[in-house]
Design an enzyme around this catalytic site. Structure first.
Site, PDB file in Angstrom:
ATOM      1  N   GLU A 177      39.006  31.877  33.353  1.00 22.52           N
ATOM      2  CA  GLU A 177      40.186  32.315  34.102  1.00 22.52           C
ATOM      3  C   GLU A 177      40.988  31.134  34.654  1.00 22.52           C
ATOM      4  OE1 GLU A 177      41.503  35.244  37.764  1.00 22.52           O
ATOM      5  OE2 GLU A 177      39.770  33.949  38.043  1.00 22.52           O
TER       6      GLU A 177
ATOM      7  N   ASP B  93      46.023  39.529  33.624  1.00 25.70           N
ATOM      8  CA  ASP B  93      45.658  40.817  34.227  1.00 25.70           C
ATOM      9  C   ASP B  93      46.872  41.583  34.742  1.00 25.70           C
ATOM     10  OD1 ASP B  93      46.047  38.902  36.183  1.00 25.70           O
ATOM     11  OD2 ASP B  93      44.191  39.341  37.279  1.00 25.70           O
TER      12      ASP B  93
ATOM     13  N   HIS C 197      52.277  34.315  43.974  1.00 23.18           N
ATOM     14  CA  HIS C 197      52.415  34.930  45.306  1.00 23.18           C
ATOM     15  C   HIS C 197      53.244  34.038  46.232  1.00 23.18           C
ATOM     16  CE1 HIS C 197      49.791  38.452  45.028  1.00 23.18           C
ATOM     17  NE2 HIS C 197      48.937  37.735  44.366  1.00 23.18           N
TER      18      HIS C 197
ATOM     19  N   SER D 249      43.932  42.382  40.685  1.00 23.07           N
ATOM     20  CA  SER D 249      43.070  41.692  39.715  1.00 23.07           C
ATOM     21  C   SER D 249      41.731  42.396  39.540  1.00 23.07           C
ATOM     22  CB  SER D 249      42.833  40.247  40.149  1.00 23.07           C
ATOM     23  OG  SER D 249      44.025  39.522  40.092  1.00 23.07           O
TER      24      SER D 249
ATOM     25  N   THR E 297      38.453  38.495  39.361  1.00 25.41           N
ATOM     26  CA  THR E 297      38.425  38.483  37.890  1.00 25.41           C
ATOM     27  C   THR E 297      37.047  38.119  37.330  1.00 25.41           C
ATOM     28  OG1 THR E 297      40.774  37.974  37.894  1.00 25.41           O
ATOM     29  CG2 THR E 297      39.592  37.616  35.826  1.00 25.41           C
TER      30      THR E 297
ATOM     31  N   ASP F 294      45.451  34.565  35.385  1.00 21.29           N
ATOM     32  CA  ASP F 294      45.702  35.540  36.453  1.00 21.29           C
ATOM     33  C   ASP F 294      47.172  35.481  36.873  1.00 21.29           C
ATOM     34  OD1 ASP F 294      45.619  37.055  38.976  1.00 21.29           O
ATOM     35  OD2 ASP F 294      43.457  36.918  38.722  1.00 21.29           O
TER      36      ASP F 294
HETATM   37 ZN   LIG Z   1      47.443  38.311  42.881  1.00 21.28          ZN
END
Ligand SMILES: [Zn+2]
Length: 389
Positions: free
Chosen positions: A270, A317, A279, A99, A152, A55
């Site tokens: 994942e 993603d 982030h 996502s 996800t 991710d």
């Molecule tokens: Zn994110």
């Protein structure tokens, strides 16, 4: 005003150029591949697909992990895979995806709006590649380091208009018949006060009544010998520390359980928190989480090499953080990561593939095409027929 202007301009400079940090993280836990280039297999039937989604893992994320762990001449497990492609990520209603929309596209073959879990803007709920695999008699599994109801993994076994309603999503996933669910987030499965459900339902008890093995500790997960099994550690996300089985161990256990099915299996794994560190613009944690994700890929590649009928696909993603590597030495030291945002960015992500017919995954295509390609690899005729137009 004149006196404060230089400070204001300095602040503006920092804000406009984003945050930068030098990578300084212990990578001694990482076990690098011994074979740097895996062979390209043209022939062979695909019985099993193991899809890895990092991710938020852009090219700079795995490059930083590579340089820090093995240097520019070395290779991560994912980088030993013989076929590479590029995958577009835009959502139906936004250039920059989340996502949920990207997971739904990879799971169903249809682009949808940000926030939606394998549901389209018109309210329809197309079958997912996991559901289609199950309908063909295959075993299925989902492994994540986040809550298993997060966007996800949810996209593969739930249908809902909003990713944020994880307790509603858990209701879907509890009856989806997934054989192996490993990850975190029991707060969405248990009633208060042990969990956070306000409807009083204990989904673990309900699933247990339907034949599920329930595992709440790392020991219980690694000792599981029967399916279906749901193994969730912690009320929220995994820490990925020494107190927990690693993502590689969870992946190996999932493969071990699923490969007992003679009809083959579909497994999605994942590396959930590469995105979260993106982030937060945390370059060290991006490297650590990416290397842990890569070691799980190493487990799958070992299985695939021995098995011969397993296709392994690694992708992301979207990218998170607008990360770029702007300084660094050839020995992997002094790598500076610079971030341009605390959000996702547009642009294609890498796809790596190994196994029979892996060449199908070369070239540039969209995330919605990935589901079609996986269905072609697995011969899921009904799934393909529904999407033929
Ligand atoms: Zn994110």
């Amino acid at each position: 005003v004149i006196k404060t202007l230089p400070y204001f301009l300095a602040l503006l400079f920092v804000v406009s150029t984003g945050f930068a940090g030098t990578i300084d993280v212990d990578v001694s836990f990482y076990e690098a591949p011994t074979e740097l280039e895996l062979p390209l297999h043209v022939n062979g039937e695909v019985m099993n697909v193991i899809l890895f989604i990092g991710d938020g893992m852009g090219n700079a994320h795995f490059s930083a992990a590579q340089y820090a762990a093995v240097g520019p001449e070395g290779r991560l497990h994912m980088q030993t895979m013989p076929v590479t492609g590029l995958m577009g990520t835009y959502a139906k209603n936004r250039l920059i995806t989340d996502s949920a929309a990207s997971g739904s596209a990879m799971a169903t073959g249809y682009k949808t709006d940000n926030g939606m879990i394998s549901q389209l803007p018109d309210g329809s709920e197309p079958e997912t590649i996991l559901e289609a695999s199950k309908a063909e008699g295959k075993a299925t599994g989902l492994v994540a380091t986040s809550t298993i109801t997060h966007a996800t993994p949810a996209s593969f076994a739930a249908h809902h208009f909003s990713r944020s309603e994880e307790k509603e999503i858990a209701l879907d996933m509890a009856v989806a018949g997934v054989d192996v669910l490993f990850g975190a987030g029991w707060k969405h499965w248990l009633p208060e006060p042990d969990g956070g459900r306000t409807d009083g339902r204990d989904l673990f008890a309900e699933m247990n009544a339907n034949g599920y093995v329930i595992a709440r500790t790392g020991e219980e997960i690694l000792a599981a010998s029967d399916t279906p099994v749901i193994g969730l550690l912690r009320d929220g996300a995994l820490y990925e520390n020494d107190e927990e089985p690693s993502l590689a161990e969870l992946t190996a256990k999932a493969i071990d359980l699923l490969s007992a099915d003679d009809d083959g299996f579909f497994l999605m794994v994942e590396g959930s928190q590469i995105d979260w560190e993106g982030h937060s613009n945390e370059e060290d944690e991006i490297v650590r989480r990416t290397l842990l994700f890569d070691m799980a890929i190493g487990e799958a590649l070992n299985f695939a090499k021995a098995d011969g009928n397993t296709l392994v696909i690694v992708t992301a993603d979207h990218e998170t953080g607008g990360m770029a590597l702007t300084k660094g030495r050839l020995d992997g030291s002094g790598i500076v990561a610079q971030f341009t945002t605390t959000n996702h960015t547009a642009g294609p992500v890498a796809v790596f593939a190994y196994g029979p017919g892996a060449i199908r995954y070369t070239g540039m295509y969209e995330n919605s095409d990935l589901a079609i390609k996986i269905a072609e690899s697995l011969g899921l005729e009904d799934f393909l027929k529904d999407r033929a137009d």
